[in-house]
Structure formats: structure tokens, C-alpha cells
Design a protein around this motif. Sequence first.
Motif, short mmCIF file in Angstrom:
data_model
loop_
_atom_site.label_atom_id
_atom_site.label_comp_id
_atom_site.label_asym_id
_atom_site.label_seq_id
_atom_site.Cartn_x
_atom_site.Cartn_y
_atom_site.Cartn_z
N VAL A 1 -5.92 1.46 5.70
CA VAL A 1 -6.19 -0.09 6.13
C VAL A 1 -7.94 -0.11 6.27
CG1 VAL A 1 -6.09 -1.71 8.27
CG2 VAL A 1 -4.04 -0.22 7.31
N GLY A 2 -8.22 0.72 6.56
CA GLY A 2 -9.86 0.77 6.85
C GLY A 2 -10.72 0.62 5.59
N ILE A 3 -10.01 1.65 4.53
CA ILE A 3 -10.69 1.75 3.26
C ILE A 3 -10.63 0.41 2.43
CG2 ILE A 3 -10.43 2.79 0.98
CD1 ILE A 3 -9.63 5.37 2.66
N ILE A 4 -9.24 -0.20 2.63
CA ILE A 4 -8.93 -1.47 1.71
C ILE A 4 -9.88 -2.52 2.51
CG2 ILE A 4 -7.23 -3.30 1.62
CD1 ILE A 4 -5.39 -0.86 1.53
N PRO B 1 -10.92 -15.88 6.99
CA PRO B 1 -10.14 -15.09 5.95
C PRO B 1 -8.70 -15.44 5.71
CG PRO B 1 -10.18 -13.88 7.95
CD PRO B 1 -11.14 -14.98 7.98
N PRO B 2 -8.02 -15.40 4.65
CA PRO B 2 -6.66 -15.86 4.31
C PRO B 2 -5.44 -15.26 5.47
CG PRO B 2 -7.09 -14.34 2.55
CD PRO B 2 -8.38 -14.63 3.35
N ALA B 3 -4.58 -15.71 5.39
CA ALA B 3 -3.50 -15.41 6.08
C ALA B 3 -3.02 -14.24 5.09
CB ALA B 3 -2.32 -16.25 6.17
N SER B 4 -2.43 -13.13 5.80
CA SER B 4 -2.37 -11.99 4.95
C SER B 4 -1.14 -11.12 5.70
CB SER B 4 -3.53 -11.33 4.99
OG SER B 4 -3.35 -9.95 4.08
N THR B 5 -0.40 -10.53 4.73
CA THR B 5 0.61 -9.49 5.18
C THR B 5 0.18 -8.18 4.52
OG1 THR B 5 2.39 -11.06 5.66
CG2 THR B 5 2.82 -8.88 5.41
N MET B 6 0.18 -6.91 5.25
CA MET B 6 0.34 -5.52 4.45
C MET B 6 1.37 -4.73 5.10
SD MET B 6 -3.01 -2.85 5.20
CE MET B 6 -4.19 -3.95 4.69
N VAL B 7 2.05 -4.37 3.87
CA VAL B 7 3.22 -3.47 3.85
C VAL B 7 3.18 -2.16 3.10
CG1 VAL B 7 5.63 -3.40 3.16
CG2 VAL B 7 4.50 -5.68 3.44
N GLY B 8 3.50 -1.20 3.84
CA GLY B 8 3.61 0.26 3.31
C GLY B 8 4.79 0.34 2.43
N VAL B 9 4.42 1.04 1.44
CA VAL B 9 5.61 1.24 0.35
C VAL B 9 5.66 2.87 0.02
CG1 VAL B 9 5.74 -1.29 -0.33
CG2 VAL B 9 4.13 0.48 -1.60
N SER B 10 6.61 3.31 -0.45
CA SER B 10 6.82 4.98 -0.72
C SER B 10 6.00 5.00 -2.12
CB SER B 10 7.90 5.32 -0.41
OG SER B 10 8.93 4.48 -1.36
N SER B 11 6.31 3.90 -2.99
CA SER B 11 5.68 3.99 -4.35
C SER B 11 5.66 2.63 -5.07
CB SER B 11 6.81 4.83 -5.06
OG SER B 11 7.99 3.91 -5.35
N LEU C 1 -2.21 2.99 -6.30
CA LEU C 1 -2.26 3.08 -4.72
C LEU C 1 -1.85 1.88 -4.07
CD1 LEU C 1 -5.16 5.37 -4.63
CD2 LEU C 1 -2.98 6.13 -4.66
N LEU C 2 -2.29 0.67 -4.80
CA LEU C 2 -2.25 -0.51 -3.99
C LEU C 2 -1.82 -1.69 -5.10
CD1 LEU C 2 -3.42 -2.70 -1.72
CD2 LEU C 2 -5.54 -2.76 -2.92
N GLU C 3 -1.11 -2.85 -4.52
CA GLU C 3 -0.63 -3.96 -5.55
C GLU C 3 -0.81 -5.24 -4.42
OE1 GLU C 3 2.98 -5.94 -7.95
OE2 GLU C 3 2.69 -3.77 -7.62
N VAL D 1 0.71 -1.16 0.11
CA VAL D 1 -0.10 -0.01 -0.03
C VAL D 1 0.91 1.20 0.05
CG1 VAL D 1 -2.10 1.16 1.22
CG2 VAL D 1 -1.71 -1.48 1.60
N ARG D 2 0.69 2.18 -0.95
CA ARG D 2 1.46 3.42 -1.06
C ARG D 2 1.08 4.01 0.26
NH1 ARG D 2 0.47 7.06 -5.69
NH2 ARG D 2 -0.39 8.44 -4.28
N ASP D 3 2.07 4.59 0.90
CA ASP D 3 1.89 5.49 1.96
C ASP D 3 0.81 5.20 3.01
OD1 ASP D 3 3.81 7.46 0.90
OD2 ASP D 3 2.20 8.15 -0.62
#
Length: 132
Positions: free
Chosen positions: A89-92, A105-115, A122-124, A81-83
Amino acid sequence: MTNKFSNPAGLAVPNGFSLVARTTGRTTLIVAGQVAYDSTGAIVGMGDLAVQTDQVYRNIQTALAAHGASMNDVVKTTLFVRDLSPDKVGIIRRARAAYISNDQPPASTMVGVSSLSKPELLLEVEATAVID
């Protein structure tokens, strides 16, 4: 095939994902990072994280369906997630609710990235699914 998701005792209870995914399936599908491109390659939802999240999960759903799988077969996702911020997090989470089981829900990891690969994205999201 069965997929079982758990949150083992002794670990903090997560919000919106499972800590462990156990599967007995035989075929693993690894979906490369999906972004908010439509079928023509145009970016969907410029500046709108909810719209981009919906497009990303529709893309994952399409990729899985091409191989006889569904979102219920997803055992792991990784979100970039960009920035990243708590608001994002709530929006996603709200936008992906139509695609991800609330009960399992599946196992999941969320990582903040600058770009990401393009400044408009905004998201990958990468996904791993397991099927028989």
C-alpha cells in the motif's frame, strides 16, 4: 464542470483517497484496467511494484489525454493488487503521488487479489473520469 471530493462527518477519515466524489460533468470516461504494459505490450518493471505503479498511472494518463481529460478529472479508481500487504500500500501511494492530487484525491477502492492476467503483473487499476 466541477468535481468535489469529501469525507463526510461520521465516517473514518481515509488515508490517500476521498470517500465521496460529486461531479456536475456531462461526459464519463471509463478506463479499463491498466497494467504495466508499455506501448509495445512489453511488461515494465518486472518484480518492482513502484515501477509498475508508475507505468499503470502513465497508461491511465495517456488514455485520458486521448479524450481531452487529465488525471485531475478522475473521480474514482479501483486498484487490484497482487498479494496485497501494508508495505505494498505504501509503495503504491508513493508511486502514484505524481499523478493523484494530495488535496483532492479521487474516491478509491484497493482490493487484494491472488493473481492477475499474467504472473509478472503486480497491479491493475481502473479509472473513471468526468469531463464537460
